[in-house]
Design an enzyme around this catalytic site. Sequence first.
Site, short mmCIF file in Angstrom:
data_model
loop_
_atom_site.label_atom_id
_atom_site.label_comp_id
_atom_site.label_asym_id
_atom_site.label_seq_id
_atom_site.Cartn_x
_atom_site.Cartn_y
_atom_site.Cartn_z
N GLY A 50 -9.56 10.12 -26.21
CA GLY A 50 -8.13 10.44 -26.35
C GLY A 50 -7.24 9.24 -26.06
O GLY A 50 -6.35 8.91 -26.84
N ALA A 51 -7.48 8.61 -24.93
CA ALA A 51 -6.65 7.49 -24.53
C ALA A 51 -7.28 6.79 -23.34
O ALA A 51 -8.23 7.32 -22.75
CB ALA A 51 -5.25 7.97 -24.15
N HIS A 76 -3.26 8.38 -13.90
CA HIS A 76 -4.37 7.52 -13.49
C HIS A 76 -3.89 6.29 -12.72
O HIS A 76 -4.66 5.68 -11.98
CB HIS A 76 -5.14 7.03 -14.72
CG HIS A 76 -6.33 7.88 -15.09
ND1 HIS A 76 -7.23 8.35 -14.17
CD2 HIS A 76 -6.77 8.32 -16.30
CE1 HIS A 76 -8.17 9.05 -14.81
NE2 HIS A 76 -7.92 9.06 -16.09
N GLU A 96 -11.45 11.34 -12.64
CA GLU A 96 -11.20 12.20 -13.79
C GLU A 96 -10.92 13.66 -13.40
O GLU A 96 -9.99 14.27 -13.91
CB GLU A 96 -12.35 12.11 -14.81
CG GLU A 96 -12.49 10.74 -15.47
CD GLU A 96 -11.23 10.23 -16.16
OE1 GLU A 96 -10.29 11.04 -16.40
OE2 GLU A 96 -11.15 9.02 -16.45
N GLU A 107 -2.90 9.80 -18.55
CA GLU A 107 -3.10 8.35 -18.42
C GLU A 107 -2.11 7.77 -17.42
O GLU A 107 -2.45 6.89 -16.64
CB GLU A 107 -2.96 7.65 -19.77
CG GLU A 107 -3.85 8.20 -20.89
CD GLU A 107 -5.30 8.41 -20.50
OE1 GLU A 107 -5.83 7.64 -19.67
OE2 GLU A 107 -5.92 9.36 -21.05
N GLU A 155 -6.46 4.43 -19.69
CA GLU A 155 -5.43 4.12 -18.69
C GLU A 155 -5.35 2.66 -18.26
O GLU A 155 -4.90 2.38 -17.14
CB GLU A 155 -5.69 5.00 -17.46
CG GLU A 155 -6.96 4.63 -16.64
CD GLU A 155 -8.19 5.45 -16.99
OE1 GLU A 155 -8.26 5.98 -18.11
OE2 GLU A 155 -9.10 5.54 -16.13
N ASN A 156 -5.74 1.69 -19.09
CA ASN A 156 -5.69 0.28 -18.70
C ASN A 156 -4.39 -0.05 -17.97
O ASN A 156 -3.32 0.34 -18.40
CB ASN A 156 -5.76 -0.60 -19.96
CG ASN A 156 -6.82 -0.14 -20.92
OD1 ASN A 156 -7.99 -0.06 -20.56
ND2 ASN A 156 -6.42 0.20 -22.13
#
Length: 870
Positions: A270-271, A310, A329, A307, A273-274
Amino acid sequence: MVSSPKPTVKFRKDYQPSQYLIKHTDLIFQLFDSHVLVTAEIDIESNPNRKNPQELTPLVLDGDELELLEIYVNGSNLDSTQYEIVDNGLIVKQTAEKFTLKTLTKIYPQQNTSLEGLYQSNGKFCTQCEAEGFRKITYYIDRPEIMSEFKVRIEGNKNQYPQLLSNGNMLSSGDLDNGMHYVEWHDPFPKPCYLFALVAGDFDCLEDNFTTMSGRNVKLELFVDKGKLDQCRFAMDSLIKSMEWDEQKFGREYDLDLYMIVAVSDFNMGAMENKGLNIFNTRYVLANTQTATDSDFEGVERVIAHEYFHNWTGNRITCRDWFQLSLKEGLTVFRDQKFSEDMQSKAVQRIDQVKIIRAAQFAEDSGPMAHPIRPDSYIEMNNFYTVTVYNKGAEVIGMMHTLLGEEGFRKGMDLYFERHDGQAVTCEDFIKSMEDANNVDWTLFRHWYSQAGTPSVKVTLSKVASGQFKLHCQQSCPATPGQDVKKPFMIPIKVGLLSTRGKPIQFKANGATLASEALLVMTESEQTFILDCDEEEVIPSLLRDFSAPIKLEYKYTQAQLAQLFASDPNSFNRWDAGQTLMSEILLNDNEIIDEAALKIIADAVSAILHDENLDNALKALAVQLPSLNSLIGLSNNINMDQLINKHQQLKKYLAQSLEHVWFSAYNTTAGDNSGARWLRNIALSYLLRANEDQHFELAVSQQNHANNMTDEISALQVIALSSEKFKADYINRFYKKWAHEDLVLDKWFTAQVLNENDDVIEHIRELLNHEKFSIENPNKVRAVIGSFAGGNLTQFHNPTGAGYELLADIIIKLNSINPQIAGRLTTLFNQWKKFDVKRQALIKEQLFRIKSTDNLSNDVYEIVDKSLQM
Ligand code: TRP
Ligand code: ZN
C-alpha cells in the site's frame, strides 16, 4: 532442472547483536539511462554490546545483485586478498574497532522488476527498502537495529528528473555539466536503512503547510504524475487530519520541517513510511469523486494516516529485528483504526476490522502459514507482512487498550515513548512499558505474542437461582505447525444481557456494581462468572465489539439470534448476531436451507431495512451475507459445492422474497453520502438477482447517469455479473470512457473477473492479453488474479481445476518477475486441506507444479513447501 540450494530458515532464538554499527552513511547516486552508480561511505564501529567484545571478526555486509567496482578502507584501495565477494554479500577481512569503508557499486534499476531496492515506475526512479531491499542498492549491514545518520547526494539529468528527493532536509542543490544537476539531503534522525528513500522524476506537486502544536511550521508536499493534481486534495487533507489527531490523542508532534509523499504506479504494497519521504501506491493517494469510490476514499484516509503514524511508532522507535515487526505494524494499525473510528462511524469501522480478521486472519491461523504475531522463524521476511502480524497484532494492542482503559493505555504509550525514543526495541519492551506504567502483571497476556492459532471459547449460561445466572467459559486453541499444546490466553470478554423481548438489562458481574455491561477477563482454561439481575430469563450478548480475536461458541436458538439482530443496543453485536444466524445455517450439514430458516432470515433482514433508527451504512452491512472466505475461515471441513449452493440459494431467496423492499430501498433511500449509496447499490444487486430481465435497465440507467465512481462502478459490477447478452457493450463503453485512468481500469478489470459463469476463466485469460494489462504491475495482477482467486470462489474452485491452473500459471510466471507478489498469490492455495479430496488433489497437483519450477524464489518456496507439509 536447476535446483537451487535449499533456503535457510532464520530463527528468533538465534538473535545476536550486530558485530558492527554504522554511525554515518554518505551516499552518492549518479543516475544514468542504463544504470546507476552508488558511492557509499560508511563509518563503521565495533559494537560494544556484541557477543565477544574481546574479539574482532571480519565485517560481513549484505548485498544482492550488486556489481562492486571499487572498495577502500580509510581511503586506501583494498586488494583482492583483503575482501571477498560471496553469494549474498561482501566480507571485509581487514578490520578495526573503527574505520571508514567506501564502495562504488553499479546497479540496474531499469531492469529491476521485483520492485525492491531502487527501481523505475513510469520512468521515475523510486525505492522500496523494507524489509531487506537496501542490500539491492549498496553493500550494508541490512538490519533494522543499525541506526545511522544519512547524507545523500543525487545527480541526474535535469530535464528527465527535475525533482531529486531523499529523506530529511535539503542541504543544497545546483547545476552540473551535460544537463545534469544535483541535490543534497541530510536526515538528522539516525534511522535503519529500511527507511531510506530516493525518488527522481518529473512530478506535479501539491503544497500545503501545517503548524504543529509547539508552533513549528511544516511544509507538506505531495508529488504525483503530471496531470493528476485534481486527485490530490483529499490525500492532503487526510494528512493534515492525521497530524492533528496524533497531537490530540497521543501528544505526538511531527519532527522535521518537511513531509513529502510521492505516489507511484508500481508498488508491491500500500505505502511505505520512509522518514520524511513516504512512497505510496497511487491507489492510496489519487482520489476524486469522479474516479474513486467511497471505499477508495476511506482507504486513502486510512493509509495516509497509517504511514504518518509510523513516524513515532516505527521510525522514532523501530524494531530490533524483523521478528518484532508487529511492534510497529500491529501498533500502527491499531492507531490508524482508532483514527478511522474517530473520523468515520465507529461501529461501521469496527465491523470492517472484524470482517478482515474473520475472512483472512482466521484462515491464515488455521493453515500452513499459521504464526504468532511475533513469529519464531521465517525463510523470507516478505512473507510475514501478514494479517496476523498487522491485524491480529492490532487486536492484541486493542485488548491492552480494553484492559487498561483509555487513560491507562495512554500512560503506557507515554512511558514507551519516554523510554525508547531513538531506539530499536522488541515487543517485550512495549509490553513492559504498559505493565510498568499501570502496575499490572501481564505474564499471561504475553501468550498472545508467542502462540499461534485462534482460541475458541465455549460459553454456557445456566440459571443458579431466581435472578442469578452462571456464565461458564472454557477456552481451547487448536494445534498449529510447530505448536502442539497451548497455554491459556488472557481473554477479555465484554458482555451485556438482554431480556427475552430484547430489552437491555442491568446486572452485577461477580458482585461488582450494577451496570449494563461488564468486562469478564479469562485467565484460566475454565472459569465461571456469576451474573445477578432482576430477570427470570435472559439472552447474553457476548464478546461485544469483538473484545478479543477469538471464536466464541454459544448455543443460541435461531429465535434468540433473531432477537439480538433486531435489538442488541451494541451495534457491533447486533450485526454479528445476523452474521452468526446466517453462518450457522450456511455451514450446517443440511444439503439445502429449509423454508423455515429462510423465512427467519428474510423476516430479520426485512425488519432491519424497515428500522428507522438504523443508519444506512449499518443496514447495508447487516443485509450482506457472511462472505465465503469468512465461512471457510470458521470451519475446518468445507463441502464447497453445498456451501456455494446454499450461499446462492439464500441470496436468491432474499432477493426474490423481498423484491419490493429492495425496490423501495433503491428508490427511496435518499442522500448524497456513502451510507445511502452503499445501501442503494446493495438493493440494486439484489434486484438484478431477483429478476435480471426486469431490472437490467435500472443498472444501465445508473451507469448512464452516475455522477460519482461509487454509483458508476456499482452499476458496472452488477452488469458484469449478469448473464445479459449485451453486457459487453456496457463493459466496453465504460472502458472507452476510462481508458486513460489507470486506477479506474483496475476496477474495470475486477468487475469482469467476478462473474460466476463457467466461461469466466477463459475470459480472464483474454484479459491477461489486454493492452492495458501488465503482469509487471502489482495493482493489475491484484485486480485480475487476486480478485479472481480471492473473491470469485465459485469459479476459483471450479471442479475442473481450471481456476487453480490459472492461478498457478500466473504464480510461475511471476516467480522470476516479482517474487514478493508471487509469494502472496501462492497463499491463496493455503486453505486446500479443508476441501473435498478431489479439490485437494487438484490443488496439490498445482502446488507440486509450482514447487518444481526452475529457480524458485524463497518467497514462493516457503509458502508452497509449508502448504504441502500440511
Ligand atoms: N511498512 C509498510 C507499511 O505497513 C509495509 C510495506 C510497504 C512493505 N512496502 C513493503 C513491506 C514492501 C514489505 C515489502 O506501511
Ligand atoms: Zn505499516
